[in-house]
Design a protein around this motif. Structure first.
Motif, PDB file in Angstrom:
ATOM      1  N   ILE A   3       1.131  -1.424   0.123  1.00 35.06           N
ATOM      2  CA  ILE A   3      -0.220  -0.441   0.328  1.00 35.06           C
ATOM      3  C   ILE A   3       1.341   1.713   0.020  1.00 35.06           C
ATOM      4  CG2 ILE A   3      -1.743   1.016   1.128  1.00 35.06           C
ATOM      5  CD1 ILE A   3      -2.873  -2.013   0.731  1.00 35.06           C
ATOM      6  N   VAL A  23      -3.095   2.510   9.146  1.00 33.77           N
ATOM      7  CA  VAL A  23      -1.565   1.548   8.767  1.00 33.77           C
ATOM      8  C   VAL A  23      -2.155   0.206   9.703  1.00 33.77           C
ATOM      9  CG1 VAL A  23       0.691   1.253   9.100  1.00 33.77           C
ATOM     10  CG2 VAL A  23      -0.563   3.016   8.339  1.00 33.77           C
ATOM     11  N   MET A  26      -3.826  -2.237   8.454  1.00 28.86           N
ATOM     12  CA  MET A  26      -3.316  -3.061   7.259  1.00 28.86           C
ATOM     13  C   MET A  26      -2.016  -3.988   7.646  1.00 28.86           C
ATOM     14  SD  MET A  26      -4.706  -2.013   4.235  1.00 28.86           S
ATOM     15  CE  MET A  26      -5.750  -1.391   3.621  1.00 28.86           C
ATOM     16  N   HIS A  31      -0.392  -7.186   4.924  1.00 31.03           N
ATOM     17  CA  HIS A  31       0.354  -5.968   4.024  1.00 31.03           C
ATOM     18  C   HIS A  31       1.352  -5.349   4.294  1.00 31.03           C
ATOM     19  CE1 HIS A  31      -3.139  -7.899   2.512  1.00 31.03           C
ATOM     20  NE2 HIS A  31      -3.702  -7.107   3.283  1.00 31.03           N
ATOM     21  N   VAL A  33       3.238  -0.864   4.166  1.00 30.73           N
ATOM     22  CA  VAL A  33       3.037   0.147   3.414  1.00 30.73           C
ATOM     23  C   VAL A  33       3.786   1.372   3.817  1.00 30.73           C
ATOM     24  CG1 VAL A  33       0.968   1.940   4.929  1.00 30.73           C
ATOM     25  CG2 VAL A  33       0.153  -0.480   5.618  1.00 30.73           C
ATOM     26  N   ALA A  55       4.350   1.759   9.496  1.00 32.80           N
ATOM     27  CA  ALA A  55       4.868   1.935   7.973  1.00 32.80           C
ATOM     28  C   ALA A  55       6.101   2.324   8.139  1.00 32.80           C
ATOM     29  CB  ALA A  55       4.007   3.630   8.492  1.00 32.80           C
TER      30      ALA A  55
END
Length: 373
Positions: A3, A23, A26, A31, A33, A55
């Protein structure tokens, strides 16, 4: 999925598409970020907060676009971003294609997947990702309109709520949807005399039941609008046709029927506007005057209150973003009809009818109707 969250670069746009809490969500779903440095500062979130929740910070917008499989934004890409968007990249943001032919052609050329917040639609036809910003913009329209009614700002010099012995201002709201309802509530709360117009009698009945006594409902037609604008001090354009251009309810010719210093706030300007003389402005230069009528036409009004707006927006967008990241856009849209309605352009083809009609371009109906694309 990877992302990417770039810093918004539209004039005075301080919102951000993903908060540190987003964040964390995610990351919990597995995932990666990447956030551009300072992307959240305008909304009150530091790089350190993003890092704390997992992140990775990148220095430039080019790096974010280059690494990301899904770009999360708030406002539509501007010209300097067009060439950063690549084939098969998912871009999840407000697009408002029906108000920008250059953006439409640029996204067709990019062959990216353009999923627009403003056309994600529930079975009851409500627009869950537009509602939060419509609520903010509706309330702000009165706040800004009241300010520009002041004489030093070229308005009529009238106080919205009046005072004992002096009548209040008259506010005309065109459209009884989310924006119009919030605008009417705010104006009524300040003591103005408010009129809401809408083409739907059932909606006007609903509004009549919930609004205070200083709010009047009238059916919207050209005759009633022509008469109402002659007495209005503040006019709010709050008309929305999902994914399509807003209709022009007030023409250039009609300005001559208004009193000098009348203020027009066209909240529909990001969809082309419902007032013919309105052109998008910025928070830096929000108004212009035509025929002694003050026009306030800022296309990203909620950007002026980014802390409130970012939290309201991301509360709504995050669950959909997680679905897209977990499943990929094809499976997510196949399984969720709400997300599928958000698809506007995919791999160089327009798949949202109103966008195609706005610019007389081909509409790929087969792609829209295919259940497992």
């Amino acid at each position: 999925m990877i992302i990417g969250v770039p810093k918004e670069i539209k004039n005075n746009e301080n919102r951000v598409a993903l908060t540190p809490a987003g964040v964390a969500e995610m990351k919990k779903n597995g995932h990666e970020v990447y956030v551009q440095t300072a992307a959240g500062e305008g909304s009150g979130f530091s790089d350190q907060e993003y890092i704390a929740y997992g992140a990775q910070i990148l220095g430039t917008i080019e790096e974010v676009y280059a690494v990301a499989e899904m770009i999360m934004k708030v406002k539509e890409p501007i010209a300097s971003e067009y060439n950063l968007i690549r084939k098969d990249q998912l871009v999840f943001t407000y697009f408002h294609f029906a108000s920008s032919e250059p953006l439409t052609h640029a996204m067709i050329k990019s062959e990216a997947i353009c999923l627009a917040y403003e056309t994600v639609e529930k079975a009851d036809r409500s627009l869950p990702l537009l509602i939060p910003m419509s609520e903010v913009a509706g309330r702000m329209s009165i706040q800004e309109g009241a300010k520009y009614l002041e004489k030093p700002l070229k308005g009529r010099g009238i106080l919205l709520g009046g005072v004992p012995g002096v009548p209040p201002a008259k506010v005309l709201v065109l459209g009884g949807g989310i924006v119009g309802t919030q605008a009417a509530k705010m104006a009524a709360g300040l003591g103005a005399q408010v009129t809401i117009m809408d083409v739907s009698l059932p909606r006007l009945r609903q509004l009549s039941e919930i609004m205070p006594a200083n709010v009047m409902t009238i059916i919207s037609n050209s005759y009633n609008i022509q008469n109402a604008i002659k007495e209005a001090d503040l006019i709010i354009g709050a008309v929305l046709i999902p994914g399509a251009k807003a209709p022009n309810l007030i023409t250039r010719e009609m300005l001559k029927d208004m009193r000098p210093g009348t203020v027009l706030v066209d909240v529909a300007v990001d969809q082309g506007g419902c007032i013919e003389t309105c052109e998008p402005t910025t928070h830096e230069n929000p108004t212009f005057i035509i025929d002694d009528i003050v026009h306030y036409c800022v296309a990203n009004m909620p950007g002026a209150v980014p802390y409130t707006s970012t939290l309201a927006l991301t509360n709504a967008t995050l669950p959909y973003a997680v679905q897209l990241a977990n499943k990929g856009w094809k499976k997510a849209c196949a399984e969720n009809a709400e997300l599928k309605k958000g698809l506007n352009i995919a791999n160089g083809k327009i798949v949202y009818k109103e966008v195609a009609e706005a610019w007389n371009l081909p509409f790929d109906e087969e792609l829209v109707l295919e259940p497992n694309f």
